[in-house]
Design a protein around this motif. Structure first.
Motif, PDB file in Angstrom:
ATOM      1  N   THR A  22       5.349   7.474  -2.604  1.00 37.85           N
ATOM      2  CA  THR A  22       5.227   7.002  -1.224  1.00 37.85           C
ATOM      3  C   THR A  22       4.722   8.076  -0.270  1.00 37.85           C
ATOM      4  O   THR A  22       4.832   7.919   0.941  1.00 37.85           O
ATOM      5  CB  THR A  22       6.558   6.446  -0.691  1.00 37.85           C
ATOM      6  N   ILE A  23       4.140   9.136  -0.785  1.00 38.96           N
ATOM      7  CA  ILE A  23       3.492  10.117   0.083  1.00 38.96           C
ATOM      8  C   ILE A  23       2.063   9.632   0.255  1.00 38.96           C
ATOM      9  O   ILE A  23       1.276   9.625  -0.694  1.00 38.96           O
ATOM     10  CB  ILE A  23       3.521  11.530  -0.513  1.00 38.96           C
ATOM     11  N   LEU A  24       1.747   9.208   1.477  1.00 38.34           N
ATOM     12  CA  LEU A  24       0.446   8.606   1.738  1.00 38.34           C
ATOM     13  C   LEU A  24      -0.223   9.292   2.920  1.00 38.34           C
ATOM     14  O   LEU A  24       0.406   9.541   3.942  1.00 38.34           O
ATOM     15  CB  LEU A  24       0.609   7.117   2.067  1.00 38.34           C
ATOM     16  N   THR A  25      -1.508   9.577   2.792  1.00 42.48           N
ATOM     17  CA  THR A  25      -2.305  10.083   3.897  1.00 42.48           C
ATOM     18  C   THR A  25      -3.155   8.929   4.385  1.00 42.48           C
ATOM     19  O   THR A  25      -3.952   8.376   3.624  1.00 42.48           O
ATOM     20  CB  THR A  25      -3.184  11.268   3.457  1.00 42.48           C
ATOM     21  N   VAL A  26      -2.957   8.553   5.645  1.00 38.18           N
ATOM     22  CA  VAL A  26      -3.616   7.367   6.190  1.00 38.18           C
ATOM     23  C   VAL A  26      -4.339   7.726   7.483  1.00 38.18           C
ATOM     24  O   VAL A  26      -4.014   8.703   8.149  1.00 38.18           O
ATOM     25  CB  VAL A  26      -2.595   6.246   6.455  1.00 38.18           C
ATOM     26  N   SER A  27      -5.294   6.892   7.837  1.00 38.03           N
ATOM     27  CA  SER A  27      -6.008   7.099   9.099  1.00 38.03           C
ATOM     28  C   SER A  27      -5.085   6.719  10.247  1.00 38.03           C
ATOM     29  O   SER A  27      -4.151   5.930  10.088  1.00 38.03           O
ATOM     30  CB  SER A  27      -7.280   6.255   9.135  1.00 38.03           C
ATOM     31  N   ASP A  28      -5.365   7.271  11.409  1.00 37.81           N
ATOM     32  CA  ASP A  28      -4.535   6.989  12.571  1.00 37.81           C
ATOM     33  C   ASP A  28      -4.514   5.503  12.906  1.00 37.81           C
ATOM     34  O   ASP A  28      -3.517   4.994  13.415  1.00 37.81           O
ATOM     35  CB  ASP A  28      -5.016   7.794  13.774  1.00 37.81           C
TER      36      ASP A  28
ATOM     37  N   THR B 251      -4.333   3.059  10.850  1.00 36.00           N
ATOM     38  CA  THR B 251      -3.517   2.273   9.921  1.00 36.00           C
ATOM     39  C   THR B 251      -2.065   2.733   9.834  1.00 36.00           C
ATOM     40  O   THR B 251      -1.294   2.180   9.058  1.00 36.00           O
ATOM     41  CB  THR B 251      -4.126   2.297   8.508  1.00 36.00           C
ATOM     42  N   VAL B 252      -1.671   3.700  10.638  1.00 34.83           N
ATOM     43  CA  VAL B 252      -0.315   4.239  10.575  1.00 34.83           C
ATOM     44  C   VAL B 252       0.729   3.140  10.767  1.00 34.83           C
ATOM     45  O   VAL B 252       1.673   3.023   9.984  1.00 34.83           O
ATOM     46  CB  VAL B 252      -0.105   5.378  11.603  1.00 34.83           C
ATOM     47  N   ALA B 253       0.577   2.328  11.788  1.00 31.16           N
ATOM     48  CA  ALA B 253       1.577   1.291  12.075  1.00 31.16           C
ATOM     49  C   ALA B 253       1.695   0.303  10.924  1.00 31.16           C
ATOM     50  O   ALA B 253       2.807  -0.072  10.526  1.00 31.16           O
ATOM     51  CB  ALA B 253       1.234   0.564  13.369  1.00 31.16           C
ATOM     52  N   ALA B 254       0.578  -0.121  10.364  1.00 31.83           N
ATOM     53  CA  ALA B 254       0.592  -1.090   9.262  1.00 31.83           C
ATOM     54  C   ALA B 254       1.236  -0.497   8.015  1.00 31.83           C
ATOM     55  O   ALA B 254       2.018  -1.165   7.326  1.00 31.83           O
ATOM     56  CB  ALA B 254      -0.814  -1.570   8.957  1.00 31.83           C
ATOM     57  N   VAL B 255       0.954   0.752   7.720  1.00 25.54           N
ATOM     58  CA  VAL B 255       1.518   1.398   6.535  1.00 25.54           C
ATOM     59  C   VAL B 255       3.014   1.635   6.726  1.00 25.54           C
ATOM     60  O   VAL B 255       3.805   1.408   5.805  1.00 25.54           O
ATOM     61  CB  VAL B 255       0.772   2.710   6.208  1.00 25.54           C
ATOM     62  N   ARG B 256       3.419   2.046   7.919  1.00 25.40           N
ATOM     63  CA  ARG B 256       4.852   2.220   8.202  1.00 25.40           C
ATOM     64  C   ARG B 256       5.591   0.904   7.978  1.00 25.40           C
ATOM     65  O   ARG B 256       6.646   0.873   7.348  1.00 25.40           O
ATOM     66  CB  ARG B 256       5.067   2.676   9.642  1.00 25.40           C
ATOM     67  N   GLU B 257       5.026  -0.178   8.502  1.00 23.69           N
ATOM     68  CA  GLU B 257       5.656  -1.491   8.340  1.00 23.69           C
ATOM     69  C   GLU B 257       5.748  -1.876   6.868  1.00 23.69           C
ATOM     70  O   GLU B 257       6.782  -2.364   6.411  1.00 23.69           O
ATOM     71  CB  GLU B 257       4.872  -2.548   9.108  1.00 23.69           C
ATOM     72  N   HIS B 258       4.682  -1.639   6.114  1.00 24.17           N
ATOM     73  CA  HIS B 258       4.684  -1.952   4.677  1.00 24.17           C
ATOM     74  C   HIS B 258       5.783  -1.170   3.958  1.00 24.17           C
ATOM     75  O   HIS B 258       6.541  -1.736   3.155  1.00 24.17           O
ATOM     76  CB  HIS B 258       3.319  -1.643   4.069  1.00 24.17           C
ATOM     77  N   LEU B 259       5.882   0.113   4.236  1.00 22.13           N
ATOM     78  CA  LEU B 259       6.884   0.944   3.568  1.00 22.13           C
ATOM     79  C   LEU B 259       8.305   0.490   3.901  1.00 22.13           C
ATOM     80  O   LEU B 259       9.158   0.411   3.015  1.00 22.13           O
ATOM     81  CB  LEU B 259       6.701   2.415   3.948  1.00 22.13           C
ATOM     82  N   LEU B 260       8.549   0.173   5.156  1.00 24.00           N
ATOM     83  CA  LEU B 260       9.898  -0.205   5.567  1.00 24.00           C
ATOM     84  C   LEU B 260      10.253  -1.654   5.239  1.00 24.00           C
ATOM     85  O   LEU B 260      11.417  -1.957   4.966  1.00 24.00           O
ATOM     86  CB  LEU B 260      10.079   0.042   7.063  1.00 24.00           C
ATOM     87  N   GLN B 261       9.268  -2.537   5.244  1.00 26.42           N
ATOM     88  CA  GLN B 261       9.549  -3.959   5.033  1.00 26.42           C
ATOM     89  C   GLN B 261       9.412  -4.417   3.577  1.00 26.42           C
ATOM     90  O   GLN B 261       9.989  -5.435   3.192  1.00 26.42           O
ATOM     91  CB  GLN B 261       8.622  -4.813   5.913  1.00 26.42           C
ATOM     92  N   GLU B 262       8.647  -3.677   2.784  1.00 25.56           N
ATOM     93  CA  GLU B 262       8.421  -4.085   1.396  1.00 25.56           C
ATOM     94  C   GLU B 262       8.897  -3.055   0.371  1.00 25.56           C
ATOM     95  O   GLU B 262       9.607  -3.399  -0.574  1.00 25.56           O
ATOM     96  CB  GLU B 262       6.941  -4.393   1.184  1.00 25.56           C
ATOM     97  N   VAL B 263       8.514  -1.815   0.563  1.00 26.38           N
ATOM     98  CA  VAL B 263       8.850  -0.786  -0.422  1.00 26.38           C
ATOM     99  C   VAL B 263      10.339  -0.408  -0.343  1.00 26.38           C
ATOM    100  O   VAL B 263      11.011  -0.329  -1.379  1.00 26.38           O
ATOM    101  CB  VAL B 263       7.949   0.453  -0.257  1.00 26.38           C
ATOM    102  N   ALA B 264      10.849  -0.189   0.856  1.00 22.42           N
ATOM    103  CA  ALA B 264      12.260   0.195   0.999  1.00 22.42           C
ATOM    104  C   ALA B 264      13.212  -0.851   0.417  1.00 22.42           C
ATOM    105  O   ALA B 264      14.114  -0.493  -0.349  1.00 22.42           O
ATOM    106  CB  ALA B 264      12.594   0.490   2.459  1.00 22.42           C
ATOM    107  N   PRO B 265      13.034  -2.149   0.720  1.00 23.43           N
ATOM    108  CA  PRO B 265      13.939  -3.135   0.119  1.00 23.43           C
ATOM    109  C   PRO B 265      13.858  -3.173  -1.410  1.00 23.43           C
ATOM    110  O   PRO B 265      14.884  -3.326  -2.077  1.00 23.43           O
ATOM    111  CB  PRO B 265      13.477  -4.467   0.720  1.00 23.43           C
ATOM    112  N   ALA B 266      12.671  -3.008  -1.953  1.00 26.54           N
ATOM    113  CA  ALA B 266      12.527  -3.013  -3.415  1.00 26.54           C
ATOM    114  C   ALA B 266      13.240  -1.805  -4.020  1.00 26.54           C
ATOM    115  O   ALA B 266      13.935  -1.928  -5.034  1.00 26.54           O
ATOM    116  CB  ALA B 266      11.049  -3.020  -3.798  1.00 26.54           C
TER     117      ALA B 266
END
Length: 58
Positions: free
Chosen positions: A17-23, A25-40
């Motif tokens: 889950t160490i990701l380098t993203v463009s400015d 896409t930060v919000a979308a990636v944060r949401e993905h990590l917290l809403q999908e990856v964290a629960p899994a």
């Protein structure tokens, strides 16, 4: 570019889950990590008391 990582309740980085993203896409990636990856990840460790709401982004 911004580096994001998902941190578990014990303070460790969740693998892969160490990701380098463009400015842009930060919000979308944060949401993905917290809403999908964290629960899994929390579901895998539920026997140890992990809850998705205890994860954070660093």
């Amino acid at each position: 570019m911004t580096e994001l990582r998902l941190i578990d309740p014990d303070g460790y980085t969740v693998p892969d889950t160490i990701l380098t993203v463009s400015d842009a896409t930060v919000a979308a990636v944060r949401e993905h990590l917290l809403q999908e990856v964290a629960p899994a990840h929390a579901a895998q460790w539920a026997d140890f008391g992990y809850r998705a709401s205890d994860y954070r982004i660093a």
